[in-house]
Design a protein around this motif. Structure first.
Motif, PDB file in Angstrom:
ATOM      1  N   ARG A 180      -9.072  -6.172  12.049  1.00  0.00           N
ATOM      2  CA  ARG A 180      -7.844  -5.367  12.063  1.00  0.00           C
ATOM      3  C   ARG A 180      -6.686  -6.177  11.476  1.00  0.00           C
ATOM      4  O   ARG A 180      -6.376  -7.274  11.949  1.00  0.00           O
ATOM      5  CB  ARG A 180      -7.515  -4.927  13.492  1.00  0.00           C
ATOM      6  CG  ARG A 180      -6.498  -3.794  13.551  1.00  0.00           C
ATOM      7  CD  ARG A 180      -6.288  -3.293  14.975  1.00  0.00           C
ATOM      8  NE  ARG A 180      -7.500  -2.796  15.594  1.00  0.00           N
ATOM      9  CZ  ARG A 180      -8.015  -1.582  15.369  1.00  0.00           C
ATOM     10  NH1 ARG A 180      -7.412  -0.751  14.537  1.00  0.00           N
ATOM     11  NH2 ARG A 180      -9.130  -1.198  15.969  1.00  0.00           N
ATOM     12  N   ASP A 181      -6.067  -5.639  10.452  1.00  0.00           N
ATOM     13  CA  ASP A 181      -4.927  -6.283   9.803  1.00  0.00           C
ATOM     14  C   ASP A 181      -3.743  -6.282  10.770  1.00  0.00           C
ATOM     15  O   ASP A 181      -3.293  -5.214  11.209  1.00  0.00           O
ATOM     16  CB  ASP A 181      -4.586  -5.505   8.528  1.00  0.00           C
ATOM     17  CG  ASP A 181      -3.508  -6.167   7.687  1.00  0.00           C
ATOM     18  OD1 ASP A 181      -2.836  -7.085   8.190  1.00  0.00           O
ATOM     19  OD2 ASP A 181      -3.327  -5.743   6.527  1.00  0.00           O
ATOM     20  N   ASP A 184      -0.507  -4.024   9.581  1.00  0.00           N
ATOM     21  CA  ASP A 184      -0.423  -2.560   9.661  1.00  0.00           C
ATOM     22  C   ASP A 184      -1.361  -1.943  10.698  1.00  0.00           C
ATOM     23  O   ASP A 184      -1.377  -0.719  10.878  1.00  0.00           O
ATOM     24  CB  ASP A 184      -0.674  -1.929   8.287  1.00  0.00           C
ATOM     25  CG  ASP A 184      -2.056  -2.243   7.715  1.00  0.00           C
ATOM     26  OD1 ASP A 184      -2.907  -2.769   8.467  1.00  0.00           O
ATOM     27  OD2 ASP A 184      -2.290  -1.951   6.525  1.00  0.00           O
ATOM     28  N   GLU A 186      -4.479  -1.548  10.555  1.00  0.00           N
ATOM     29  CA  GLU A 186      -5.632  -0.861   9.962  1.00  0.00           C
ATOM     30  C   GLU A 186      -6.809  -1.819   9.789  1.00  0.00           C
ATOM     31  O   GLU A 186      -6.630  -3.032   9.644  1.00  0.00           O
ATOM     32  CB  GLU A 186      -5.263  -0.250   8.611  1.00  0.00           C
ATOM     33  CG  GLU A 186      -4.181   0.820   8.681  1.00  0.00           C
ATOM     34  CD  GLU A 186      -4.647   2.108   9.348  1.00  0.00           C
ATOM     35  OE1 GLU A 186      -5.854   2.218   9.674  1.00  0.00           O
ATOM     36  OE2 GLU A 186      -3.806   3.005   9.532  1.00  0.00           O
ATOM     37  N   LYS A 188      -9.790  -3.610   7.898  1.00  0.00           N
ATOM     38  CA  LYS A 188     -10.144  -4.070   6.556  1.00  0.00           C
ATOM     39  C   LYS A 188     -11.513  -4.757   6.636  1.00  0.00           C
ATOM     40  O   LYS A 188     -12.010  -5.055   7.717  1.00  0.00           O
ATOM     41  CB  LYS A 188      -9.095  -5.063   6.026  1.00  0.00           C
ATOM     42  CG  LYS A 188      -7.644  -4.572   6.121  1.00  0.00           C
ATOM     43  CD  LYS A 188      -7.328  -3.517   5.109  1.00  0.00           C
ATOM     44  CE  LYS A 188      -5.971  -2.849   5.322  1.00  0.00           C
ATOM     45  NZ  LYS A 188      -4.834  -3.732   5.524  1.00  0.00           N
ATOM     46  N   ASN A 235      -9.764   0.487   3.901  1.00  0.00           N
ATOM     47  CA  ASN A 235      -8.356   0.359   4.267  1.00  0.00           C
ATOM     48  C   ASN A 235      -8.026   0.993   5.607  1.00  0.00           C
ATOM     49  O   ASN A 235      -6.865   1.032   6.003  1.00  0.00           O
ATOM     50  CB  ASN A 235      -7.477   0.974   3.166  1.00  0.00           C
ATOM     51  CG  ASN A 235      -7.622   0.221   1.857  1.00  0.00           C
ATOM     52  OD1 ASN A 235      -7.210  -0.929   1.751  1.00  0.00           O
ATOM     53  ND2 ASN A 235      -8.220   0.862   0.861  1.00  0.00           N
ATOM     54  N   SER A 236      -9.039   1.499   6.312  1.00  0.00           N
ATOM     55  CA  SER A 236      -8.844   2.083   7.638  1.00  0.00           C
ATOM     56  C   SER A 236     -10.209   2.288   8.269  1.00  0.00           C
ATOM     57  O   SER A 236     -11.238   2.178   7.579  1.00  0.00           O
ATOM     58  CB  SER A 236      -8.116   3.432   7.539  1.00  0.00           C
ATOM     59  OG  SER A 236      -8.958   4.403   6.933  1.00  0.00           O
ATOM     60  N   ARG A 238     -11.323   5.049   9.092  1.00  0.00           N
ATOM     61  CA  ARG A 238     -11.876   6.256   8.463  1.00  0.00           C
ATOM     62  C   ARG A 238     -12.830   5.871   7.328  1.00  0.00           C
ATOM     63  O   ARG A 238     -13.867   6.498   7.130  1.00  0.00           O
ATOM     64  CB  ARG A 238     -10.745   7.136   7.934  1.00  0.00           C
ATOM     65  CG  ARG A 238     -11.214   8.467   7.342  1.00  0.00           C
ATOM     66  CD  ARG A 238     -10.037   9.259   6.805  1.00  0.00           C
ATOM     67  NE  ARG A 238      -9.127   9.587   7.873  1.00  0.00           N
ATOM     68  CZ  ARG A 238      -9.237  10.649   8.678  1.00  0.00           C
ATOM     69  NH1 ARG A 238     -10.267  11.477   8.512  1.00  0.00           N
ATOM     70  NH2 ARG A 238      -8.349  10.872   9.622  1.00  0.00           N
TER      71      ARG A 238
END
Length: 390
Positions: A180-181, A184, A186, A188, A235-236, A238
């Motif tokens: 998890r970044d 943000d 999100e 990665k 990037n998420s 999802r």
């Protein structure tokens, strides 16, 4: 056991409805060659290595030499997993770690440039890796609970956290680590060299399933990777879920293969074993169990074949892959239990093959989403109501 194949169509007598007829002659020919390697190079060492809890690494070059990722048809890839798992679940899981999980991560999680550069090397096993998502404290709740972090400093990322149940991590070039970044929040993904500073692997001992598959706990302490090692298509969470749709399909095929292996072992044993002056397979109660096993396998194959056809047309839905994984795993659990029943006391010994399938099925039943989690994914789509919030 020596292969007795005379033609590709001899591959699966247990394929009651002849789903393999949907394959091309070239695809069946590759699978026939795979059968010979499995029978001559893999099957003879299975009991010894299962008992030792070690993976027979000497079999991998034989499999790699077959170039099994070509042909590239989705149905062929499914039957490849089926054939591997029909022989042994650990061997199928090990091969699929590269051909399924890691390859999908690179092809669909990497940027177009990354995918184009890396996929040929992944196919040839020149570049190997594993999928590192699950954590010690987060499995089913990984979407919200993923705790491994990544912090960017200039052109470098610093990764801290832990992963668990990562199969084959000791024998690959990189770990595809999901983190998890902190900037943000999100998720990665990063291709972390296995031997990078700060990476520590610890083998998980004491397993009663997938004993040959080497699973690891991985600790990541201040691990530094260049930004070029970040997979540009993730990037998420999802995006991670998009990978899991494909991976659950692979596991559903493996669950079918485990059923085939258990059924064939049970059929072989009961047609050879005599009790009360007649072959065991001639008793009505045994025949009923064999019929149920074959029905489970046939229904499971129908499900995964149709799912694969839809996915090959570009139709990927969470509920579809979740339904397949949930149902084939449930059928598998019953099938291996019935196999154990009809083989009797000898069914807990490695000599009949049934014991391996019976034990390994428990791992397949849980990985790539437990029965309950997959059921909630299916029911959420059916009802429009999410039970994950409760």
């Amino acid at each position: 056991m020596t292969s007795t194949l005379t033609a590709p169509t001899d591959l699966w007598p247990c394929d009651q409805y002849r789903f393999a007829d949907l394959l091309t002659d070239a695809e069946r020919a590759v699978l026939a060659r795979l059968r010979v390697v499995l029978d001559t190079q893999v099957r003879p060492v299975l009991d010894e290595y299962w008992e030792r809890g070690e993976f027979p690494s000497q079999v991998l070059p034989h499999l790699v030499a077959l170039d099994l990722m070509e042909p590239a048809g989705a149905l062929y890839a499914g039957f490849r997993n089926f054939e591997l798992a029909r022989t042994d679940c650990s061997v199928a899981t090990m091969y699929n770690a590269q051909s399924g999980l890691f390859r999908a991560t690179v092809r669909h999680g990497g940027s177009p440039a990354q995918a184009a550069a890396l996929d040929p090397r992944v196919r040839s096993f020149a570049f190997t890796g594993v999928f590192a998502l699950t954590e010690p404290d987060h499995g089913s709740d990984i979407a919200r609970g993923l705790a491994t972090t990544a912090r960017r400093t200039g052109d470098t990322w610093v990764i801290d956290g832990a992963k668990r149940w990562i199969g084959g991590a000791d024998a690959v070039d990189v770990l595809a680590v999901f983190a998890r970044d902190v900037a943000d929040g999100e998720v990665k993904a990063f291709l972390v060299p296995r031997e990078a500073d700060g990476v520590q692997l610890r083998k998980i001992h004491g397993k009663t399933a997938l004993r040959m598959m080497q699973n690891f706990d991985i600790d990541l302490h201040g691990v530094r990777v260049d930004d070029a090692a970040r997979l540009g298509g993730i990037n998420s969470f999802r995006d991670v879920a998009g990978l899991l749709r494909r991976m659950r399909s692979d596991v559903a095929w493996i669950a079918c293969g485990v059923q085939a292996g258990a059924y064939e072992a049970a059929l072989r044993y009961t047609t050879e074993r005599t009790q009360f002056g007649r072959r065991v397979a001639g008793f009505q109660l045994v025949q009923e169990k064999l019929a149920r096993m074959l029905a489970n396998l046939t229904a499971s194959l129908a499900l995964v074949v149709r799912l694969t056809q839809l996915q090959e047309r570009g139709i990927y839905r969470d509920e579809d892959s979740a339904l397949a994984k949930m149902t084939t795993s449930l059928h598998m659990r019953e099938t291996v239990a019935l196999a154990r029943e009809v083989v009797g006391g000898n069914g807990i010994t490695l000599a009949t093959d049934v014991a391996r399938f019976h034990a390994d099925a428990e791992a397949v039943y849980s990985y790539e989403g437990t029965h309950e989690i997959n059921a909630l994914v299916v029911a959420r789509a059916a009802t429009g109501l999410s039970a994950f919030n409760t």
